[in-house]
Design an enzyme around this catalytic site. Structure first.
Site, short mmCIF file in Angstrom:
data_model
loop_
_atom_site.label_atom_id
_atom_site.label_comp_id
_atom_site.label_asym_id
_atom_site.label_seq_id
_atom_site.Cartn_x
_atom_site.Cartn_y
_atom_site.Cartn_z
N ASP A 195 0.85 -1.20 0.00
CA ASP A 195 0.00 0.00 0.00
C ASP A 195 0.88 1.24 0.00
O ASP A 195 1.71 1.43 0.90
CB ASP A 195 -0.89 0.02 1.26
CG ASP A 195 -1.85 1.20 1.23
OD1 ASP A 195 -2.92 1.06 0.61
OD2 ASP A 195 -1.51 2.27 1.79
N TYR A 240 2.82 9.99 -0.05
CA TYR A 240 3.83 9.46 0.89
C TYR A 240 5.25 9.81 0.45
O TYR A 240 6.20 9.66 1.22
CB TYR A 240 3.70 7.94 1.06
CG TYR A 240 2.35 7.48 1.56
CD1 TYR A 240 1.43 8.40 2.08
CD2 TYR A 240 1.98 6.14 1.52
CE1 TYR A 240 0.18 7.99 2.53
CE2 TYR A 240 0.74 5.73 1.98
CZ TYR A 240 -0.16 6.65 2.47
OH TYR A 240 -1.39 6.25 2.91
#
Ligand code: NDP
Ligand code: 1BO
Length: 322
Positions: free
Chosen positions: A55, A60
């Site tokens: 994931d 991020y």
């Protein structure tokens, strides 16, 4: 219902069937805040831990590292077709014309031809360069239908296998279901014994939408320390498992897939050893009865502008449903 299979290396694993017809492995590796360690974490998870589900998200900032880890694992003999890779469309890209370029950028960062799952990360559109907390004009109108239509086209064009959402409420999911030609395969939400979110789980079940539980250990710095929760510790000791394993297993026994993050090789391997034992009913009930229910990821710092709005409180973000 979960299906049990074995990886070629002999690791026992489970997966859930999605509305799209594809299967999602029950335990995935979370990568938020893995930073420069993401490549090593992904490689360890895939090659040594038996994970097949990763994931990540553009937000991020680690998709290049995740891609490098996957590439090294593929060189070590793992097949891309056996992997399930999730990424997410960030809030600045939530307008129809930005969806495809954002996906293509993500594919480039991950060095992959397709994604297994592409999710709307949060249902709030932000201006590029928005501050945290947002200032006036940072939170923009979100054309949910227009964005979803573009997500649907990505599936038709074989760039993405399944699509879904994160951080939706009952109100927002019902709105989406009102116009979706492709029903979301997955709804990813914060879920752990300290935030069960039973109402959303039930709505998803009623519509055949699979739920992935994020922050299953209570999240990271500033989160909720479920690892040292008395009930979790007591049950872990009784079952001769670690608190992390008990928290992952609790999510699996609710029928959700679970994506614990770790960049520590031992904890990565520990967190997926959850397939040959069960939490007995009475202990499962005790974990499901922790009374202090509270979100960790409430979105306040990203989306609430108390003076200018459009969201003036956390309750506004969650449509006053909590
Ligand atoms: P988790 O609940 O997975 O907890 C991660 C923390 O627990 C890290 O500090 C990690 O440290 C530690 N940890 C991991 N395993 C163990 C263990 N066995 N024992 C003790 N401590 C452990 O937090 P996240 O918030 O990261 O959630 C998981 C993933 O979910 C994210 O990484 C991301 O992929 C996804 N997510 C999605 C969101 C969304 O909006 N869609 C929002 C938030 C998360 P260490 O690394 O040192 O092991
Ligand atoms: C800001 C993103 C939270 C983790 O998905």
């Amino acid at each position: 219902m979960a299906h049990t299979t074995f990886t070629p290396e002999g690791h026992k694993t489970e997966s859930f069937r999605l509305l799209s017809g594809h299967k999602i492995p029950a335990v995935g590796l979370g990568t938020w805040q893995s930073g420069s360690q993401a490549s090593h974490a992904v490689f360890t998870a895939l090659v040594e831990g038996g994970y097949r589900h990763i994931d990540t998200a553009w937000e991020y900032g680690d998709q290049n590292e995740v891609g490098q880890g996957m590439k090294r694992a593929i060189h070590a003999g793992i097949e891309r077709r056996d992997l399930f890779v999730t990424s997410k469309l960030w809030c600045t890209e939530l307008s129809p014309e930005r969806v495809r370029p954002a996906l293509l950028n993500t594919l480039q960062e991950l060095q992959s031809d397709y994604l297994d799952l592409f999710l709307i990360h949060w249902p709030f559109r932000l201006r590029e360069g928005a501050s945290r907390p947002p200032k006036a004009g940072d939170v923009l109108e979100f054309d949910m239908e227009g964005v979803w239509r573009e997500m649907e086209k990505l599936v038709k064009d074989n760039l993405v296998r399944s699509i879904g959402v994160c951080n939706f409420t009952i109100t927002k999911l019902n709105k989406l279901l009102g116009f979706a030609e492709l029903i979301p395969s997955v709804c990813q939400m914060e879920m752990h014994p300290g935030w069960r979110n039973d109402k959303m789980l039930q709505l998803c079940r009623m519509n055949g939408i699979h739920v992935t539980a994020y922050s299953p250990l209570g999240s990271q710095e500033g989160g909720r320390d479920l690892i040292h929760d008395q009930t979790v510790e007591r049950i872990a000791k009784k079952l001769n498992k670690t608190p992390g394993q008990v928290l992952v297993k609790w999510g699996l026994q609710r029928g959700t897939s679970v994506i614990p993050k770790s960049s520590n090789p031992e904890r990565i391997k520990e967190n997926i050893k959850v397939f040959d034992w069960v939490i007995p009913d009475q202990d499962f009930e005790a974990l499901s009865s922790i009374s202090d229910q509270k979100r960790v990821m409430d979105g306040e710092d990203m989306f609430v502008d108390k003076s200018e709005g459009p969201f003036r409180s956390v309750a506004d973000l969650w449509d006053h449903e909590d």
